[in-house]
Each structure stands twice: as C-alpha cells, then as structure tokens.
Motif scaffolding. Structure first.
Motif, PDB file in Angstrom:
ATOM      1  N   PHE A 161       0.835  -1.205   0.000  1.00 41.91           N
ATOM      2  CA  PHE A 161       0.000   0.000   0.000  1.00 41.91           C
ATOM      3  C   PHE A 161       0.870   1.255   0.000  1.00 41.91           C
ATOM      4  CE2 PHE A 161      -2.146   3.445   2.243  1.00 41.91           C
ATOM      5  CZ  PHE A 161      -3.309   3.562   1.500  1.00 41.91           C
ATOM      6  N   GLU A 162       1.917   1.250   0.806  1.00 41.19           N
ATOM      7  CA  GLU A 162       2.790   2.426   0.877  1.00 41.19           C
ATOM      8  C   GLU A 162       3.464   2.708  -0.464  1.00 41.19           C
ATOM      9  OE1 GLU A 162       3.037   4.690   3.235  1.00 41.19           O
ATOM     10  OE2 GLU A 162       1.453   3.564   4.256  1.00 41.19           O
ATOM     11  N   GLU A 163       3.709   1.677  -1.248  1.00 38.96           N
ATOM     12  CA  GLU A 163       4.281   1.885  -2.574  1.00 38.96           C
ATOM     13  C   GLU A 163       3.332   2.674  -3.470  1.00 38.96           C
ATOM     14  OE1 GLU A 163       5.112  -1.970  -4.103  1.00 38.96           O
ATOM     15  OE2 GLU A 163       6.727  -2.408  -2.664  1.00 38.96           O
ATOM     16  N   HIS A 164       2.035   2.501  -3.247  1.00 37.19           N
ATOM     17  CA  HIS A 164       1.032   3.171  -4.079  1.00 37.19           C
ATOM     18  C   HIS A 164       0.576   4.509  -3.506  1.00 37.19           C
ATOM     19  CE1 HIS A 164       0.389  -0.165  -6.888  1.00 37.19           C
ATOM     20  NE2 HIS A 164       0.495  -0.977  -5.851  1.00 37.19           N
ATOM     21  N   ARG A 165       0.954   4.805  -2.268  1.00 37.54           N
ATOM     22  CA  ARG A 165       0.435   5.996  -1.598  1.00 37.54           C
ATOM     23  C   ARG A 165       0.670   7.291  -2.384  1.00 37.54           C
ATOM     24  NH1 ARG A 165      -1.072   7.756   3.509  1.00 37.54           N
ATOM     25  NH2 ARG A 165      -0.703   5.703   4.452  1.00 37.54           N
TER      26      ARG A 165
ATOM     27  N   ALA B 279      -1.947  11.740  -5.162  1.00 38.44           N
ATOM     28  CA  ALA B 279      -1.994  12.611  -6.338  1.00 38.44           C
ATOM     29  C   ALA B 279      -3.375  12.565  -6.986  1.00 38.44           C
ATOM     30  CB  ALA B 279      -0.918  12.200  -7.340  1.00 38.44           C
ATOM     31  N   VAL B 280      -3.964  11.371  -7.088  1.00 39.58           N
ATOM     32  CA  VAL B 280      -5.325  11.253  -7.629  1.00 39.58           C
ATOM     33  C   VAL B 280      -6.293  12.052  -6.771  1.00 39.58           C
ATOM     34  CG1 VAL B 280      -7.248   9.656  -8.000  1.00 39.58           C
ATOM     35  CG2 VAL B 280      -4.946   9.005  -8.716  1.00 39.58           C
ATOM     36  N   ALA B 281      -6.227  11.854  -5.460  1.00 34.80           N
ATOM     37  CA  ALA B 281      -7.173  12.510  -4.556  1.00 34.80           C
ATOM     38  C   ALA B 281      -6.990  14.029  -4.554  1.00 34.80           C
ATOM     39  CB  ALA B 281      -7.005  11.952  -3.142  1.00 34.80           C
ATOM     40  N   TYR B 282      -5.757  14.494  -4.649  1.00 35.91           N
ATOM     41  CA  TYR B 282      -5.513  15.945  -4.661  1.00 35.91           C
ATOM     42  C   TYR B 282      -6.117  16.581  -5.904  1.00 35.91           C
ATOM     43  CZ  TYR B 282      -2.899  20.364  -4.774  1.00 35.91           C
ATOM     44  OH  TYR B 282      -2.552  21.693  -4.850  1.00 35.91           O
TER      45      TYR B 282
END
Length: 295
Positions: A11-15, A20-23
């Motif tokens: 998960f941390e690899e994708h964080r 960026a998507v959420a921002y």
C-alpha cells in the motif's frame, strides 16, 4: 497476488499516486490524505489475496471516495473550490521531493485546480482518471455508474472546459524564476510600466484572504492587475520573501515576524505572467508545512 502480511508495504508503494489522484479530485491536501486513509481501511478489511491488480483496485477505491466527497459538498451547499483557492503544494527549488513531484506532475497548478472544480463531480472524475492517470473508460464507468460510452462523454465535456482555460506554463523553471524575480523587483520599486511589461494582457489574479476579507477576489487584465501595484509593493517590502516551488512552478512564500503571511503562485507562459494566485488566509496558511522553504 498480495498475501496479507505485505499489504501495508505494498500500500505504501502506491500511496504517492493515490494522494496525487485525490488531490486532483479534491484540491485539498487534508481531504486527499483522508481519502487515501479510507482506501487503506477498506484494503485492510478485505481479503488482499483476491486482488490481482492492487494499484488499479486502490485507484478505483480512492476515486469512489473522492466522488462521494464531491457529491456531499454539492448536497450540503459547501463552499465550492472556485470560491476559494485550492491548497498549494509547497516545495524547495533546490531539493527534489518525490511526494511533491507526484502531487504536481503534469503541470497541475492552482489555476488548473480551480478550473477542475467548475466541473460536476462525475466529469471531474472521468477527466482526472482518464486524462491524467490513464484509466480506461471501462474501468471508470462503474465508479460513476455509467456505461463506458457515457463515461467517455463525461471526460470529453470536461476536456472542452479545461482546454484553453489555463495556459500551459513554460517548462524552463529557471526562466520562470527570472520572471518572478523581475515581478518582485518591479513591485518593490513601484514600477508600473515594468509590471505591465511582465504581465500577459489576459492575466488573471486570484487572491484568497479567507472569510475576513470576503474570500476569493478575482481581477483580470494586465492594466487592472498592475493597478494593484501598491498592494504588491506593501507585500514585497513589509514581508520577507522566500523563493519556493508552488505546485511545481516558481513562486514565493512571504513571512512577517517569522510567520507565514502569504503564498504566491505564478503561471509563467510565453515569458509573461498569465496567472497569479495569492493565498493569505491565516487559518489555512497555519495548516501548511512551510518550514523547509523558510530556512
């Protein structure tokens, strides 16, 4: 496959990508972090071994969470982003920050985020996920509860709204900095003609001082923006100015008595300033991490 014991690590690899998507979807760093955390909670409560494409699964979850947040804003009649500036992403010019780079890749400036918030939630999601992150319309369709063809139309409508609304920034950051430095010199010197020469004829100034100043104020056109010279001069002479990256472009962090006074983002296009975004809302500035650019 993803065995449960390494889900947190994966998960941390994708964080960075998820934030960026959420921002881009929300224009708020705090809400973006909340959306990513919600994705983790949903992942940790699921059987990770059944998820073949973890990155795609997480991106879909974050997209759904953000879509729900945007729809909630609309239902509650909350202040839309076009009535305030989005949260700026601040970084140092002399230090590469992977998280900063991920958040503002593809020239995601403050001006573009304002335009994105003029879209309805489904249009914004379709545009962000397809045009910025390369998801197929087959992947996007179930998130917005539409057919792939309808999702394609959503993105197309959004693209027409976005195209031309914000000029592309010059890619040479050192060139951007020279223009911003010239702006600062003209402001300090009270040089009206010099200021006009630096401004694109269609320049847009957005200034957000928060509730105490009536929220977002927008001024358009070189003559009208240069007419704010006295304000620029007071800001440039009363505050200590620190060069910084603001959403990946040359900008300024201004402090007074050691406290943040304003953040200024500039869009430099064709060698001239096409947009100036100023956040001076004390409450929101207090929530930004500006220590790295003030030292």
């Amino acid at each position: 496959m993803n065995p449960p014991e390494n889900l947190a690590e994966r998960f941390e690899e994708h964080r960075p990508r998820l934030k960026a998507v959420a921002y881009r979807m929300l224009g708020s760093l705090t809400e973006a972090e909340d959306a990513v955390q919600e994705a983790w909670l949903r992942l940790s409560g699921s059987d990770g071994r059944r998820i073949d494409n973890l990155g795609g699964w997480l991106t879909t979850v974050v997209g759904r969470v953000c879509l729900d947040l945007l729809r909630t804003r609309k239902r509650r009649g909350e202040e839309p982003l076009e009535d305030r500036l989005p949260d700026p992403v601040i970084g140092r010019e002399d230090r590469a920050d992977p998280e900063h780079q991920a958040l503002v890749a593809d020239s995601v400036g403050l001006a573009l985020l304002v335009v994105l918030d003029s879209l309805n939630p489904a249009e914004r999601l379709a545009f962000v996920l397809h045009d910025m992150f390369g998801l197929s319309f087959e992947e996007i369709a179930p998130i917005v509860d539409r057919t792939p063809q309808a999702a394609r139309k959503l993105a197309s409508r959004a693209r027409l709204r976005v195209r031309g609304a914000t000029p592309p920034p010059d890619p040479d950051r050192s060139g951007q900095r020279r223009v911003v430095d010239a702006f600062l010199a003209a402001a300090r010197g009270g040089d009206f003609d010099g200021l006009v020469a630096l401004l694109d004829p269609e320049v847009t100034l957005r200034a957000d001082g928060g509730a105490l100043t009536g929220g977002l104020r927008t001024i358009r056109g070189a003559a009208a923006v240069a007419g704010q010279l006295d304000t620029f001069r007071r800001m440039a002479t009363a505050a200590a100015t620190h060069p910084a990256l603001v959403n990946g472009a040359a900008g300024l962090v201004n402090t007074m008595d050691g406290r943040p006074f304003s953040v200024m983002g500039f869009t430099v296009s064709g060698g001239r300033i096409a947009a100036i975004d100023i956040l001076s809302d004390p409450a929101r500035l207090a929530g930004l991490d500006l220590a790295s650019v003030e030292g």
